[in-house]
Scaffold this motif. Structure first.
Motif, PDB file in Angstrom:
ATOM      1  N   SER A  37       0.844  -1.200   0.000  1.00 39.40           N
ATOM      2  CA  SER A  37       0.000   0.000   0.000  1.00 39.40           C
ATOM      3  C   SER A  37       0.875   1.244   0.000  1.00 39.40           C
ATOM      4  CB  SER A  37      -0.914  -0.002   1.226  1.00 39.40           C
ATOM      5  OG  SER A  37      -0.176   0.304   2.401  1.00 39.40           O
ATOM      6  N   VAL A  38       0.267   2.366  -0.324  1.00 37.19           N
ATOM      7  CA  VAL A  38       1.008   3.628  -0.361  1.00 37.19           C
ATOM      8  C   VAL A  38       1.093   4.254   1.033  1.00 37.19           C
ATOM      9  CG1 VAL A  38       0.332   4.092  -2.736  1.00 37.19           C
ATOM     10  CG2 VAL A  38      -1.096   4.943  -0.862  1.00 37.19           C
ATOM     11  N   GLY A  39       0.492   3.585   2.019  1.00 35.80           N
ATOM     12  CA  GLY A  39       0.432   4.173   3.360  1.00 35.80           C
ATOM     13  C   GLY A  39      -0.775   5.082   3.471  1.00 35.80           C
ATOM     14  N   GLU A  40      -0.961   5.678   4.634  1.00 36.34           N
ATOM     15  CA  GLU A  40      -2.110   6.561   4.817  1.00 36.34           C
ATOM     16  C   GLU A  40      -2.007   7.775   3.886  1.00 36.34           C
ATOM     17  OE1 GLU A  40      -4.025   6.761   8.964  1.00 36.34           O
ATOM     18  OE2 GLU A  40      -1.867   6.682   9.360  1.00 36.34           O
ATOM     19  N   ILE A  41      -3.104   8.031   3.176  1.00 37.46           N
ATOM     20  CA  ILE A  41      -3.130   9.178   2.258  1.00 37.46           C
ATOM     21  C   ILE A  41      -3.507  10.415   3.062  1.00 37.46           C
ATOM     22  CG2 ILE A  41      -4.151  10.102   0.148  1.00 37.46           C
ATOM     23  CD1 ILE A  41      -4.751   7.255  -0.710  1.00 37.46           C
ATOM     24  N   CYS A  65      -9.041  -0.148  -2.355  1.00 38.25           N
ATOM     25  CA  CYS A  65      -8.857   0.671  -1.143  1.00 38.25           C
ATOM     26  C   CYS A  65      -8.602  -0.194   0.084  1.00 38.25           C
ATOM     27  CB  CYS A  65     -10.105   1.519  -0.888  1.00 38.25           C
ATOM     28  SG  CYS A  65     -10.590   2.560  -2.266  1.00 38.25           S
ATOM     29  N   THR A 140      -5.987   4.083   2.451  1.00 39.49           N
ATOM     30  CA  THR A 140      -4.825   3.838   1.597  1.00 39.49           C
ATOM     31  C   THR A 140      -5.275   3.214   0.290  1.00 39.49           C
ATOM     32  OG1 THR A 140      -2.609   2.842   1.518  1.00 39.49           O
ATOM     33  CG2 THR A 140      -4.364   1.505   2.460  1.00 39.49           C
ATOM     34  N   TYR A 142      -3.771   0.488  -2.940  1.00 42.96           N
ATOM     35  CA  TYR A 142      -2.772  -0.553  -3.165  1.00 42.96           C
ATOM     36  C   TYR A 142      -2.176  -0.431  -4.570  1.00 42.96           C
ATOM     37  CZ  TYR A 142      -4.505  -2.850   1.048  1.00 42.96           C
ATOM     38  OH  TYR A 142      -4.857  -3.130   2.350  1.00 42.96           O
ATOM     39  N   GLN A 164       4.213   9.187  -6.385  1.00 44.35           N
ATOM     40  CA  GLN A 164       3.818   9.689  -5.069  1.00 44.35           C
ATOM     41  C   GLN A 164       4.590  10.973  -4.817  1.00 44.35           C
ATOM     42  OE1 GLN A 164       3.959   6.857  -1.840  1.00 44.35           O
ATOM     43  NE2 GLN A 164       4.117   8.469  -0.292  1.00 44.35           N
TER      44      GLN A 164
END
Length: 476
Positions: A37-41, A65, A140, A142, A164
């Motif tokens: 995952s990109v981590g918390e947005i 998500c 987040t 994926y 990102q």
């Protein structure tokens, strides 16, 4: 006139049932497999993902998500742009997503308010941000760097990476797109139908003229043969069907039990041991079993059709192709009985029955023609080369495993998929599964492919059989 009237009725009914699929093809793109995952947005994060539209009409997209197993608050902003150049982009639509309604590890689908027309080949840019998200209360998305094909992951280096805050990540956003592509066949369907009807009328007119003049042609010879030897054909079909269940306690009941028992065994194996994740697996499996069993039975019975009727062939003149054809017809009767348990399983699994199931006879008719051509070749080969039956046993087993009967098409690597598409049974079974399980008509290309294999097999088998039949009496 009766044949033309039937043709016109069938042409209208076909368009009523399959009209939408003849005009438009629904397209969808598969996503990469999620790996991280990109981590918390948060408010200071901005994601950018480029992708190319494959459809004429772009209608929706989905992103995978994650909520970290909690209910979050705030909004997620999804902005869709058309990108004409590195620094040139046009906003198509912006979507505000309520985070409290998202489910963990689920796909969120965004439907465009107005489909984007003439979108094929256009480069799109999806930007994701969350201005009001805070740490511990954000979601987040994926991304990944490979595509799953069954149990195999294929990695590609040709995808556009996810950015990102302007920095590329090692993968692509888990993104699915859907759209529609216009098909020219549906646009000109009535012209094709009228042209085919005209050719059919001209052919019938030619047959009538030849008959009046006392001349003949292939069509008239076939009609006369099946009319003259109708009683013999009925007797041969009845004999083959009765012989199959002679001295059997259950008799014809085996036509129902055989596909059901085969399905139960394979279902137990592939749904528990090998964990098949095919949706509606019982119907998927039984459809493949019924059609392949007919093919295998027709060829296995037909391979000895000339040798098995040697006493008749040497004493009474009958067109020799009648013997292999009747073997296929008797197997066809058995297949019709096998459709009853298939219908039962469809009802038990609550598979939706739609008008598209009326298109199933097309696939069965094409399979019947294909089997007839195969049996003509095999029965002629058996006369001159008695090892044909043993070779066929091996070939039929290979053919079974080369056909997606109990496994999904997705496990077939892309480099082998083109080889699979040369397998006629792949197309016949896929056609049947589309009308039964999906409840829609296949696209026009599927009809053409099935017809090519069916008619091609029939013509090739007829030519080989005709060339060899005069020598049968010397070898039987």
């Amino acid at each position: 006139m009766l044949a033309l009237a039937i043709y016109m009725i069938l042409a209208v009914l076909f368009y009523m049932i399959a009209g939408q699929q003849l005009r438009v093809r629904a397209d969808s793109t598969d996503s990469v497999s999620p790996s991280v995952s990109v981590g918390e947005i948060l408010s200071d994060m901005r994601l950018e993902q480029q992708f190319t539209v494959q459809s004429d009409r772009f209608t929706s997209f989905s992103v995978l998500c994650g909520t970290f197993g909690r209910q979050n608050s705030g909004t997620l902003l999804l902005e869709l742009y058309e990108q004409a150049g590195p620094d040139e982009k046009t906003l198509i639509e912006a979507f505000s997503v309520d985070l409290s309604g998202l489910q963990d590890n689920s796909w969120y689908t965004v439907q465009l308010t107005r489909p984007l027309e003439n979108a094929a080949g256009k480069t799109m840019l999806l930007e994701v941000s969350a201005e009001d998200s805070t740490l511990g209360n954000a979601v987040t998305l994926y991304y990944g760097d490979s595509v799953s094909t069954g149990r195999v992951e294929i990695t590609s280096e040709g995808w556009t990476p996810l950015l990102q805050n302007g920095q590329p990540l090692e993968g692509t956003l888990c993104l699915r797109t859907t759209g529609e592509t216009d098909l020219w066949f549906g646009r000109y369907y009535w012209y094709f139908a009228a042209a085919a009807g005209l050719l059919l009328a001209l052919y019938f007119w030619r047959l009538c003229r030849l008959k009046e003049k006392g001349k003949t042609c292939l069509g008239l010879r076939l009609i006369n043969a099946f009319s003259r030897y109708r009683f013999l054909i009925q007797q041969l079909v009845s004999r083959d069907f009765k012989t199959k269940y002679k001295r059997s306690v259950l008799g014809i009941v085996w036509s129902f039990l055989n596909p059901l028992l085969t399905m139960l065994v394979q279902y137990a194996v592939f749904s528990t041991i090998f964990k098949s994740d095919i949706p509606n697996f019982p119907v998927y499996l039984l459809t493949g079993i019924v059609l392949f069993n007919f093919f295998n039975e027709a060829c296995s019975m037909g391979i000895t059709s000339i040798l098995g009727n040697a006493s008749l062939i040497t004493k009474v003149y009958v067109p020799k192709y009648i013997y292999p054809v009747t073997r296929v017809l008797s197997s066809g009767i058995n297949m019709l009985f096998s459709l009853v348990p298939l219908l039962l399983v469809i009802l038990l699994t609550r598979t939706a029955l739609t008008p598209a199931i009326l298109l199933l006879p097309f696939a069965l008719a094409c399979l019947l023609c294909f089997c007839t051509g195969m049996v003509l070749v095999l029965s002629a080969s058996m006369v001159f080369f008695r090892d044909t039956q043993f070779l066929w046993n091996v070939l039929s087993m290979i053919w079974m495993y080369a056909t997606p009967i109990f496994y999904p098409e997705s496990i077939i690597p892309d480099r082998f998929l083109i080889v699979y598409k040369f397998n006629p049974l792949y197309h016949f079974i896929r056609f049947a599964r589309t009308v039964i399980m999906d409840g829609v008509s296949p696209e026009p290309k599927a009809y053409l492919i099935c017809l090519v294999f069916a008619v091609g097999s029939l013509i090739l088998g007829g030519l080989i059989f005709r060339k060899a039949q005069d020598k049968f009496v010397l070898y039987i």
